[in-house]
Design a protein around this motif. Structure first.
Motif, PDB file in Angstrom:
ATOM      1  N   UNK A   1       0.825  -1.017  -0.415  1.00  0.00           N
ATOM      2  CA  UNK A   1       0.228   0.608   0.300  1.00  0.00           C
ATOM      3  C   UNK A   1       0.464   1.492   0.009  1.00  0.00           C
ATOM      4  N   UNK A   2       2.075   0.895   0.276  1.00  0.00           N
ATOM      5  CA  UNK A   2       2.865   2.178   0.849  1.00  0.00           C
ATOM      6  C   UNK A   2       3.852   2.616  -1.017  1.00  0.00           C
ATOM      7  N   UNK A   3       4.051   1.528  -0.854  1.00  0.00           N
ATOM      8  CA  UNK A   3       5.135   2.125  -1.986  1.00  0.00           C
ATOM      9  C   UNK A   3       4.772   1.045  -3.791  1.00  0.00           C
ATOM     10  N   UNK A   4       3.474   0.988  -3.590  1.00  0.00           N
ATOM     11  CA  UNK A   4       3.072   0.380  -4.564  1.00  0.00           C
ATOM     12  C   UNK A   4       3.879  -0.668  -5.454  1.00  0.00           C
ATOM     13  N   UNK A   5       5.312  -1.277  -4.636  1.00  0.00           N
ATOM     14  CA  UNK A   5       5.630  -2.747  -5.020  1.00  0.00           C
ATOM     15  C   UNK A   5       5.138  -4.029  -4.930  1.00  0.00           C
ATOM     16  N   UNK A   6       5.460  -5.067  -5.932  1.00  0.00           N
ATOM     17  CA  UNK A   6       4.423  -6.142  -5.884  1.00  0.00           C
ATOM     18  C   UNK A   6       5.471  -7.058  -5.328  1.00  0.00           C
ATOM     19  N   UNK A   7       4.787  -7.993  -5.072  1.00  0.00           N
ATOM     20  CA  UNK A   7       5.023  -9.242  -4.383  1.00  0.00           C
ATOM     21  C   UNK A   7       4.172 -10.414  -4.153  1.00  0.00           C
ATOM     22  N   UNK A   8       4.440 -11.135  -3.724  1.00  0.00           N
ATOM     23  CA  UNK A   8       3.885 -12.522  -4.015  1.00  0.00           C
ATOM     24  C   UNK A   8       2.860 -13.467  -2.506  1.00  0.00           C
ATOM     25  N   UNK A   9       2.291 -13.793  -2.365  1.00  0.00           N
ATOM     26  CA  UNK A   9       1.737 -13.900  -0.782  1.00  0.00           C
ATOM     27  C   UNK A   9       1.258 -15.261  -1.528  1.00  0.00           C
ATOM     28  N   UNK A  10       2.155 -16.561  -0.938  1.00  0.00           N
ATOM     29  CA  UNK A  10       1.124 -17.825  -0.731  1.00  0.00           C
ATOM     30  C   UNK A  10       0.788 -18.654   0.748  1.00  0.00           C
ATOM     31  N   UNK A  11      -0.631 -18.782   0.638  1.00  0.00           N
ATOM     32  CA  UNK A  11      -0.756 -19.758   1.891  1.00  0.00           C
ATOM     33  C   UNK A  11      -0.710 -21.238   1.384  1.00  0.00           C
ATOM     34  N   UNK A  12      -1.057 -21.576   2.776  1.00  0.00           N
ATOM     35  CA  UNK A  12      -0.707 -22.761   2.317  1.00  0.00           C
ATOM     36  C   UNK A  12      -0.741 -23.652   3.463  1.00  0.00           C
ATOM     37  N   UNK A  13      -1.895 -24.625   3.360  1.00  0.00           N
ATOM     38  CA  UNK A  13      -2.627 -25.573   4.841  1.00  0.00           C
ATOM     39  C   UNK A  13      -1.538 -26.429   5.488  1.00  0.00           C
ATOM     40  N   UNK A  14      -1.567 -26.774   6.452  1.00  0.00           N
ATOM     41  CA  UNK A  14      -0.208 -27.867   7.439  1.00  0.00           C
ATOM     42  C   UNK A  14      -0.578 -28.764   7.247  1.00  0.00           C
ATOM     43  N   UNK A  15      -1.638 -28.821   7.745  1.00  0.00           N
ATOM     44  CA  UNK A  15      -2.569 -30.415   7.771  1.00  0.00           C
ATOM     45  C   UNK A  15      -3.564 -30.776   7.290  1.00  0.00           C
ATOM     46  N   UNK A  16      -4.029 -30.581   6.047  1.00  0.00           N
ATOM     47  CA  UNK A  16      -5.754 -30.267   5.525  1.00  0.00           C
ATOM     48  C   UNK A  16      -6.361 -31.509   5.970  1.00  0.00           C
ATOM     49  N   UNK A  17      -7.848 -31.010   6.136  1.00  0.00           N
ATOM     50  CA  UNK A  17      -8.897 -31.482   7.271  1.00  0.00           C
ATOM     51  C   UNK A  17      -9.488 -32.494   6.397  1.00  0.00           C
ATOM     52  N   UNK A  18      -9.317 -34.048   6.769  1.00  0.00           N
ATOM     53  CA  UNK A  18      -9.980 -34.837   5.889  1.00  0.00           C
ATOM     54  C   UNK A  18     -11.411 -35.436   5.411  1.00  0.00           C
ATOM     55  N   UNK A  19     -12.704 -34.116   6.079  1.00  0.00           N
ATOM     56  CA  UNK A  19     -13.619 -34.243   6.202  1.00  0.00           C
ATOM     57  C   UNK A  19     -13.379 -32.829   4.988  1.00  0.00           C
ATOM     58  N   UNK A  20     -14.452 -32.815   3.537  1.00  0.00           N
ATOM     59  CA  UNK A  20     -14.131 -31.857   2.856  1.00  0.00           C
ATOM     60  C   UNK A  20     -15.082 -31.157   3.325  1.00  0.00           C
ATOM     61  N   UNK A  21     -16.288 -30.724   4.096  1.00  0.00           N
ATOM     62  CA  UNK A  21     -16.550 -29.992   4.686  1.00  0.00           C
ATOM     63  C   UNK A  21     -15.944 -28.974   5.193  1.00  0.00           C
ATOM     64  N   UNK A  22     -15.189 -29.568   6.233  1.00  0.00           N
ATOM     65  CA  UNK A  22     -13.868 -28.204   7.291  1.00  0.00           C
ATOM     66  C   UNK A  22     -12.768 -28.223   6.184  1.00  0.00           C
ATOM     67  N   UNK A  23     -12.552 -28.855   4.757  1.00  0.00           N
ATOM     68  CA  UNK A  23     -11.288 -27.780   4.335  1.00  0.00           C
ATOM     69  C   UNK A  23     -12.636 -27.563   3.656  1.00  0.00           C
ATOM     70  N   UNK A  24     -13.571 -26.607   3.391  1.00  0.00           N
ATOM     71  CA  UNK A  24     -14.660 -25.951   2.646  1.00  0.00           C
ATOM     72  C   UNK A  24     -14.646 -25.059   4.180  1.00  0.00           C
ATOM     73  N   UNK A  25     -14.363 -24.918   4.690  1.00  0.00           N
ATOM     74  CA  UNK A  25     -14.389 -24.014   5.796  1.00  0.00           C
ATOM     75  C   UNK A  25     -13.525 -23.435   5.973  1.00  0.00           C
TER      76      UNK A  25
END
Length: 243
Positions: free
Chosen positions: A49-73
């Motif tokens: 927001x201050x300089x307008x410089x570009x960067x990349x953000x990457x988010x990764x779940x460490x322990x994905x839930x086995x239940x699809x509903x919990x994963x969607x949440x």
């Protein structure tokens, strides 16, 4: 064919070259047919927001839930994406994400604030945030990372937690021997100014000099060299030629 003429001073990057490399990397993620991988790995192109410089953000779940509903949440709402689909009364079909460019692209016009990103206020799923910033001194991409929502008793800003949750077993001894300045370092985050870890870029130049890649492959090659030591690998589908 040599590609080094594309750069002002290979393998260093100017602000403009880094911005272009980020844009190409973002497009690779959007276009790649990632299937289920897209449910646990989010790549977002951002600007400060201050300089307008570009960067990349990457988010990764460490322990994905086995239940699809919990994963969607857990993946329902990412900080900086605006209101979640649930809040707006819309249904998002995650199974069709690979065919919907608008679903895959976040609302990039929103400026990120100083609060750490969250998957969901209700998910409480451990996850890691990686960010790729251009180092102002070394002029090389630098990988920053922070842990979030770890189980009780595991501090998020702690080197032992990093080794426990991110560093592969075969990399641990090498990183420990490298020391805090040769491998994993700690400093205020370049955007939020909060404590964060990063991979020190002092040896990145020598590693990148062994390659000769165009701008649209720069971050792919760089992440292949840097990311694995802290559990970040580029999905192979993103390496497929698509530009």
């Amino acid at each position: 064919m040599t590609y080094r003429d594309e750069y002002r001073h290979w393998p260093f990057l100017t602000e403009e070259e880094f911005t272009l490399a980020c844009a190409f990397f973002d497009q690779r993620y959007i276009k790649a047919k990632l299937g289920p991988t897209r449910k646990i790995l989010k790549i977002i192109s951002r600007r400060t927001a201050t300089t307008g410089g570009a960067y990349i953000e990457i988010l990764r779940l460490l322990q994905p839930p086995k239940d699809d509903d919990d994963l969607a949440l857990a993946l329902e709402s990412l900080s900086g994406f605006g209101s979640s689909a649930k809040d707006e009364g819309m249904d998002v079909d995650m199974a069709n994400d690979d065919h919907d460019q608008e679903v895959l692209r976040p609302q990039l016009w929103q400026k990120p604030d100083s609060t750490p990103p969250k998957y969901s206020l209700y998910s409480h799923q451990p996850y890691v945030t990686y960010e790729i910033h251009l180092h102002p001194t070394y002029r090389m991409p630098t990988l920053w990372f922070t842990l979030h929502d770890l189980p009780m008793g595991d501090p998020t800003f702690d080197l032992e937690s990093v080794f426990r949750y991110l560093v592969p077993e075969e990399q641990k001894s090498r990183l420990r021997e490298a020391g805090i300045t040769g491998g994993i370092s700690a400093a205020p985050h370049p955007v939020t100014d909060l404590p964060a870890f990063f991979i020190h870029p002092c040896q990145t130049k020598e590693a990148m000099e062994n390659f000769d890649c165009p701008t649209h492959e720069y971050l792919m090659v760089w992440l292949g060299l840097v990311g694995g030591c802290v559990g970040l690998w580029v999905p192979p589908e993103m390496a497929e030629e698509q530009l």
